[in-house]
Motif scaffolding. Structure first.
Motif, PDB file in Angstrom:
ATOM      1  N   ALA A 233       0.953  -1.237   0.026  1.00 55.15           N
ATOM      2  CA  ALA A 233      -0.062  -0.180  -0.040  1.00 55.15           C
ATOM      3  C   ALA A 233       0.861   0.982   0.092  1.00 55.15           C
ATOM      4  O   ALA A 233       1.780   1.397   0.677  1.00 55.15           O
ATOM      5  N   ALA A 234       0.277   2.394  -0.564  1.00 57.93           N
ATOM      6  CA  ALA A 234       0.951   3.585  -0.738  1.00 57.93           C
ATOM      7  C   ALA A 234       1.047   4.118   0.744  1.00 57.93           C
ATOM      8  O   ALA A 234       0.317   4.217   1.442  1.00 57.93           O
ATOM      9  N   MET A 235       2.549   4.531   1.265  1.00 59.76           N
ATOM     10  CA  MET A 235       2.537   5.464   2.297  1.00 59.76           C
ATOM     11  C   MET A 235       3.600   6.456   2.305  1.00 59.76           C
ATOM     12  O   MET A 235       4.758   6.215   1.743  1.00 59.76           O
ATOM     13  N   GLY A 236       2.901   7.689   2.237  1.00 53.45           N
ATOM     14  CA  GLY A 236       3.722   8.931   1.991  1.00 53.45           C
ATOM     15  C   GLY A 236       5.098   8.970   2.819  1.00 53.45           C
ATOM     16  O   GLY A 236       5.150   8.513   4.178  1.00 53.45           O
ATOM     17  N   TYR A 237       6.109   9.277   2.204  1.00 51.99           N
ATOM     18  CA  TYR A 237       7.532   9.289   2.861  1.00 51.99           C
ATOM     19  C   TYR A 237       8.233   7.956   3.150  1.00 51.99           C
ATOM     20  O   TYR A 237       9.243   8.010   3.612  1.00 51.99           O
TER      21      TYR A 237
ATOM     22  N   HIS B 257      -5.754  14.824   2.140  1.00 50.58           N
ATOM     23  CA  HIS B 257      -6.794  14.182   2.845  1.00 50.58           C
ATOM     24  C   HIS B 257      -7.192  12.786   2.170  1.00 50.58           C
ATOM     25  O   HIS B 257      -8.303  12.573   1.684  1.00 50.58           O
ATOM     26  N   TRP B 258      -6.191  11.903   1.766  1.00 50.88           N
ATOM     27  CA  TRP B 258      -6.283  10.768   1.130  1.00 50.88           C
ATOM     28  C   TRP B 258      -7.220   9.968   1.892  1.00 50.88           C
ATOM     29  O   TRP B 258      -7.085  10.018   3.110  1.00 50.88           O
ATOM     30  N   GLY B 259      -8.340   9.409   1.433  1.00 47.03           N
ATOM     31  CA  GLY B 259      -9.524   9.001   2.294  1.00 47.03           C
ATOM     32  C   GLY B 259      -9.892   7.594   1.904  1.00 47.03           C
ATOM     33  O   GLY B 259     -10.049   7.161   0.841  1.00 47.03           O
TER      34      GLY B 259
ATOM     35  N   MET C   4      -0.971  -4.282   1.895  1.00 41.73           N
ATOM     36  CA  MET C   4      -0.265  -4.015   3.160  1.00 41.73           C
ATOM     37  C   MET C   4       0.306  -2.731   3.405  1.00 41.73           C
ATOM     38  O   MET C   4       1.272  -2.447   2.646  1.00 41.73           O
ATOM     39  N   GLY C   5       0.231  -2.192   4.396  1.00 43.00           N
ATOM     40  CA  GLY C   5       0.708  -0.751   4.689  1.00 43.00           C
ATOM     41  C   GLY C   5       1.831  -0.946   5.657  1.00 43.00           C
ATOM     42  O   GLY C   5       3.168  -1.008   5.554  1.00 43.00           O
ATOM     43  N   THR C   6       1.579  -1.030   6.824  1.00 40.59           N
ATOM     44  CA  THR C   6       2.203  -1.252   8.109  1.00 40.59           C
ATOM     45  C   THR C   6       3.279  -2.235   8.041  1.00 40.59           C
ATOM     46  O   THR C   6       4.397  -2.166   8.497  1.00 40.59           O
ATOM     47  N   ARG C   7       2.666  -3.429   7.396  1.00 44.51           N
ATOM     48  CA  ARG C   7       4.048  -4.625   7.199  1.00 44.51           C
ATOM     49  C   ARG C   7       4.947  -4.311   6.557  1.00 44.51           C
ATOM     50  O   ARG C   7       6.038  -4.776   6.686  1.00 44.51           O
TER      51      ARG C   7
ATOM     52  N   GLY D  83      -5.993  -3.612   5.498  1.00 45.11           N
ATOM     53  CA  GLY D  83      -6.576  -2.888   6.793  1.00 45.11           C
ATOM     54  C   GLY D  83      -6.329  -4.265   7.796  1.00 45.11           C
ATOM     55  O   GLY D  83      -7.175  -5.349   7.817  1.00 45.11           O
ATOM     56  N   GLY D  84      -4.987  -4.481   8.127  1.00 43.80           N
ATOM     57  CA  GLY D  84      -4.812  -5.409   9.104  1.00 43.80           C
ATOM     58  C   GLY D  84      -4.307  -6.641   8.673  1.00 43.80           C
ATOM     59  O   GLY D  84      -4.359  -7.784   9.521  1.00 43.80           O
ATOM     60  N   PHE D  85      -3.538  -6.736   7.586  1.00 45.89           N
ATOM     61  CA  PHE D  85      -3.144  -7.780   6.944  1.00 45.89           C
ATOM     62  C   PHE D  85      -1.475  -7.898   7.272  1.00 45.89           C
ATOM     63  O   PHE D  85      -0.847  -6.966   7.201  1.00 45.89           O
TER      64      PHE D  85
ATOM     65  N   GLU E 186      -9.248  -1.148  10.671  1.00 43.35           N
ATOM     66  CA  GLU E 186      -8.128  -1.599  11.486  1.00 43.35           C
ATOM     67  C   GLU E 186      -6.875  -0.883  10.779  1.00 43.35           C
ATOM     68  O   GLU E 186      -5.715  -0.763  11.297  1.00 43.35           O
ATOM     69  N   GLY E 187      -6.996  -0.516   9.565  1.00 48.69           N
ATOM     70  CA  GLY E 187      -5.933   0.211   8.761  1.00 48.69           C
ATOM     71  C   GLY E 187      -5.251   1.180   9.359  1.00 48.69           C
ATOM     72  O   GLY E 187      -5.399   2.068  10.297  1.00 48.69           O
ATOM     73  N   GLY E 188      -3.907   1.342   8.743  1.00 50.13           N
ATOM     74  CA  GLY E 188      -2.933   2.759   9.209  1.00 50.13           C
ATOM     75  C   GLY E 188      -3.182   3.935   8.284  1.00 50.13           C
ATOM     76  O   GLY E 188      -4.017   3.797   7.142  1.00 50.13           O
ATOM     77  N   GLY E 189      -3.146   5.176   8.814  1.00 50.47           N
ATOM     78  CA  GLY E 189      -3.559   6.489   8.003  1.00 50.47           C
ATOM     79  C   GLY E 189      -4.973   6.809   8.182  1.00 50.47           C
ATOM     80  O   GLY E 189      -5.597   6.432   9.138  1.00 50.47           O
TER      81      GLY E 189
ATOM     82  N   MET F 114       3.282   9.018  13.361  1.00 50.47           N
ATOM     83  CA  MET F 114       3.626   7.777  12.888  1.00 50.47           C
ATOM     84  C   MET F 114       1.849   7.144  12.713  1.00 50.47           C
ATOM     85  O   MET F 114       1.649   6.544  13.602  1.00 50.47           O
ATOM     86  N   SER F 115       1.627   7.332  11.415  1.00 52.25           N
ATOM     87  CA  SER F 115       0.416   6.475  10.971  1.00 52.25           C
ATOM     88  C   SER F 115       0.639   5.040  10.935  1.00 52.25           C
ATOM     89  O   SER F 115       1.661   4.516  10.686  1.00 52.25           O
ATOM     90  N   SER F 116      -0.283   4.369  11.566  1.00 55.54           N
ATOM     91  CA  SER F 116      -0.087   3.040  11.730  1.00 55.54           C
ATOM     92  C   SER F 116      -1.379   2.132  11.898  1.00 55.54           C
ATOM     93  O   SER F 116      -2.336   2.518  12.455  1.00 55.54           O
TER      94      SER F 116
HETATM   95  C1  LIG Z   1       3.075   5.235   7.632  1.00 48.84           C
HETATM   96  C2  LIG Z   1       1.823   5.260   6.719  1.00 48.84           C
HETATM   97  C3  LIG Z   1       1.712   6.329   5.827  1.00 48.84           C
HETATM   98  C4  LIG Z   1       0.608   6.366   4.881  1.00 48.84           C
HETATM   99  N1  LIG Z   1       0.639   7.165   3.835  1.00 48.84           N
HETATM  100  C5  LIG Z   1      -0.733   6.986   2.765  1.00 48.84           C
HETATM  101  C6  LIG Z   1      -0.478   7.830   1.815  1.00 48.84           C
HETATM  102  O1  LIG Z   1       0.278   8.667   1.465  1.00 48.84           O
HETATM  103  N2  LIG Z   1      -1.476   7.884   1.113  1.00 48.84           N
HETATM  104  C7  LIG Z   1      -2.581   6.790   1.063  1.00 48.84           C
HETATM  105  O2  LIG Z   1      -3.446   6.840   0.317  1.00 48.84           O
HETATM  106  N3  LIG Z   1      -2.432   6.060   2.161  1.00 48.84           N
HETATM  107  C8  LIG Z   1      -1.545   6.166   3.025  1.00 48.84           C
HETATM  108  N4  LIG Z   1      -1.607   5.185   4.220  1.00 48.84           N
HETATM  109  C9  LIG Z   1      -2.714   4.100   4.230  1.00 48.84           C
HETATM  110  C10 LIG Z   1      -2.129   2.860   3.419  1.00 48.84           C
HETATM  111  O3  LIG Z   1      -2.055   3.123   2.203  1.00 48.84           O
HETATM  112  C11 LIG Z   1      -3.023   1.656   3.767  1.00 48.84           C
HETATM  113  O4  LIG Z   1      -4.194   2.120   3.340  1.00 48.84           O
HETATM  114  C12 LIG Z   1      -2.956   1.211   5.071  1.00 48.84           C
HETATM  115  O5  LIG Z   1      -1.652   1.137   5.595  1.00 48.84           O
HETATM  116  C13 LIG Z   1      -3.534  -0.220   5.242  1.00 48.84           C
HETATM  117  O6  LIG Z   1      -3.477  -0.597   6.494  1.00 48.84           O
HETATM  118  P1  LIG Z   1      -2.542  -1.715   7.170  1.00 48.84           P
HETATM  119  O7  LIG Z   1      -1.352  -0.581   7.617  1.00 48.84           O
HETATM  120  O8  LIG Z   1      -3.053  -2.345   8.372  1.00 48.84           O
HETATM  121  O9  LIG Z   1      -1.766  -2.414   6.218  1.00 48.84           O
HETATM  122  C14 LIG Z   1      -0.340   5.304   5.011  1.00 48.84           C
HETATM  123  C15 LIG Z   1      -0.200   4.318   6.086  1.00 48.84           C
HETATM  124  C16 LIG Z   1       0.666   4.184   6.910  1.00 48.84           C
HETATM  125  C17 LIG Z   1       1.052   3.060   7.732  1.00 48.84           C
END
Ligand SMILES: Cc1cc2nc3c(=O)[nH]c(=O)nc-3n(C[C@H](O)[C@H](O)[C@H](O)COP(=O)(O)O)c2cc1C
Length: 362
Positions: A19-23, A279-281, A191-194, A170-172, A141-144, A323-325
Motif C-alpha cells: 500500500a502507498a505510504m507517504g515518505y 486528505h487521502w481518504g 499491506m501498509g504497516t507490514r 487493513g490489518g493484513f 483496522e488500517g493505518g493512516g 506515525m500513521s499505523s
Molecule cells: C506510515 C503510513 C503512511 C501512509 N500514507 C498514505 C498515503 O500517503 N496515501 C494513502 O493513500 N494512504 C496512506 N496510508 C494508508 C495505506 O495506504 C493503507 O491504506 C494502510 O496502511 C492499510 O492498512 P495496514 O497498515 O493495516 O496494512 C499510509 C499508511 C501508513 C501506515
C-alpha cells in the motif's frame, strides 16, 4: 502457486500489494516489493512533480517487474502527473481518494491499469461504474486515514457488490490473512504497516523500533491531526494533540501550514490545495460530512499531515513526528526483507488452503 484475478490483471507472481505510504514507499520499497513478486507502489501525494518523475525513473531502473504510482485525483496538478506516469510507462496507477472519470479514461487509453481505494461499498461501486480495473477496500483496522467499517465486514460486502478484483486491506500481515481475504471474495491483499516494518523500508531504525514495541492497543484514531479520522501510533505527541483545546490545535496547524509552504516552495493557494488533497481518504467523506467539502479548519489542519509524517519517517523524530499505523503493528515483531516476507506469506497461505481443504468430508 495461487493465481487470482489480481495476479492475472497485474501480471504479478503473488497477490500481495504494498500500500502507498507517504515518505515511506519510494523507489526502494516499491522496487523491493515488485522484485519479490508483489506489486510495489510509489506514494506520490507527498512528492513534487519533479520528485515523482525521478522516483518513476529510479523505480524502473531497480525493477523490471510491474509497479504502481498512487495518485490523488484532486491534486492541483493531477493531469500533469498522469502525463508523467504515461510517459514513464508506469504499468499501474492507484487513486488515493475518489478517482476522476476523465483520469481513468486517459490512463486506460494509454494501457495503464487503474485501481481505486474505498472504505465504504458505495465508493467501490461508483469507481467500478467509471470503468476502474480493481479496487483496494480498506477496513478500519488500517493505518493512516480510515473509515469506520472493519475489514471483516467491508471485504465480503464490497466483493459481493462489484465484478472487478477486490484487494483487501487493513490489518493484513501474513498468509492466514491472505487465505481469509480470498475466502471473503477478495483477489489479494494490500499491506501498509507490514511493509513499513521490513528491512527494505527506508524509515529510520529508531522509528521502526517504536512500531515494533507497540501492542494491539498501541494505535488510536484521532481527528486532531488533520480534521479527519487518522489511525496513528499513540504517542505522547498524539495524546497532547488530543488534550489541546481547539485554539491550541489551530495555532499548531497554522505553524505547520507555514512550514509546509516554506519547504515545498508553494504559494499559499497551492499549499492549501495540496494540504486539502492530502486528505487521502477511505470513506470518511461518505459518512455524514459535506460531500467533497472540508471546513476551513480542516483545510488548515491538513498541512499537519505532511509536516508531522515527514518529521518521523524522514527525520526520525519519534518525539515530534506522526506515525500513521495500522492496529496490526501490535502483532508485528520482526523486520524481514520484502522477499522473505512475501515468501513466508505465500508458504503459509498454501499450507492454510491445504489445511482447510482437509476439513471437507463426504
Ligand atoms: C506510515 C503510513 C503512511 C501512509 N500514507 C498514505 C498515503 O500517503 N496515501 C494513502 O493513500 N494512504 C496512506 N496510508 C494508508 C495505506 O495506504 C493503507 O491504506 C494502510 O496502511 C492499510 O492498512 P495496514 O497498515 O493495516 O496494512 C499510509 C499508511 C501508513 C501506515
Amino acid at each position: 502457486m495461487i493465481r487470482t484475478r489480481l495476479t492475472e490483471l497485474l501480471g504479478i507472481r503473488y497477490p500481495v500489494v504494498q500500500a502507498a505510504m507517504g515518505y515511506v514507499s519510494g523507489p526502494r520499497l516499491a522496487a523491493a516489493t515488485s522484485n519479490a513478486g508483489g506489486l510495489g507502489q510509489i506514494a506520490s501525494a507527498t512528492m513534487s512533480l519533479a520528485e515523482l518523475e525521478g522516483a518513476i525513473a529510479e523505480t524502473a531502473g531497480r525493477t523490471g517487474a510491474p509497479f504502481g504510482v498512487n495518485l490523488r485525483a484532486d491534486a492541483p496538478d493531477a493531469a500533469q502527473r498522469v502525463k508523467l506516469i504515461i510517459a514513464g510507462r508506469v504499468p499501474v496507477v492507484s487513486f488515493a481518494q475518489a478517482p476522476r472519470p476523465e483520469l481513468i479514461s486517459a490512463l486506460k487509453e494509454a494501457g495503464v491499469i487503474t485501481i481505486a481505494s474505498a472504505g465504504v461499498r458505495r465508493h467501490a461501486e461508483k469507481a467500478a461504474a467509471w470503468g476502474i480495473d480493481a479496487v483496494i477496500a480498506t477496513g478500519s483496522e488500517g493505518g493512516g486515514h480510515v473509515g469506520a467499517v472493519p475489514t471483516s465486514l467491508l471485504i465480503p460486502q464490497v466483493a459481493a457488490a462489484v465484478d472487478i478484483p477486490v484487494i483487501a486491506a487493513g490489518g493484513f500481515l501474513d498468509g492466514r490473512g491472505l487465505v481469509a481475504a480470498l475466502a471473503w471474495g477478495a483477489a489479494g491483499v494490500a499491506m501498509g504497516t507490514r511493509f513499513l516494518l521490513t528491512s527494505d523500508s527506508p524509515v529510520p531504525d529508531a522509528v521502526k523500533q517504536v512500531y515494533l514495541a507497540a501492542g494491539l492497543d498501541g494505535t488510536v484514531v484521532t481527528t486532531r491531526v488533520d480534521g479527519v479520522p487518522h489511525r496513528v501510533l499513540r504517542t505522547s505527541m498524539v495524546d497532547q494533540l488530543n488534550r489541546e483545546g481547539r485554539a491550541g490545535g489551530l495555532v499548531r496547524a497554522a505553524r505547520n501550514a507555514a512550514a509546509f509552504r516554506g519547504r515545498s516552495g508553494l504559494s499559499w493557494r497551492e499549499a492549501i490545495g495540496q494540504g486539502r488533497a492530502l486528505h487521502w481518504g477511505t470513506g470518511h467523506r461518505g459518512t455524514g460530512r459535506r460531500e467533497g467539502g472540508l471546513s476551513w479548519r480542516q483545510v488548515l489542519m491538513a498541512a499537519n499531515t505532511p509536516v508531522l509524517l515527514r518529521a518521523a519517517m524522514v527525520d526520525g523524530r519519534t518525539d515530534l513526528g506522526l506515525m500513521s499505523s495500522g492496529q496490526v503493528a501490535g502483532l508485528i515483531e520482526d523486520l524481514p526483507s520484502c522477499a522473505e516476507l512475501i515468501g513466508a506469506i505465500m508458504r503459509e497461505a498454501e499450507v492454510g488452503l491445504e489445511r482447510i481443504a482437509t476439513l471437507r468430508s463426504e
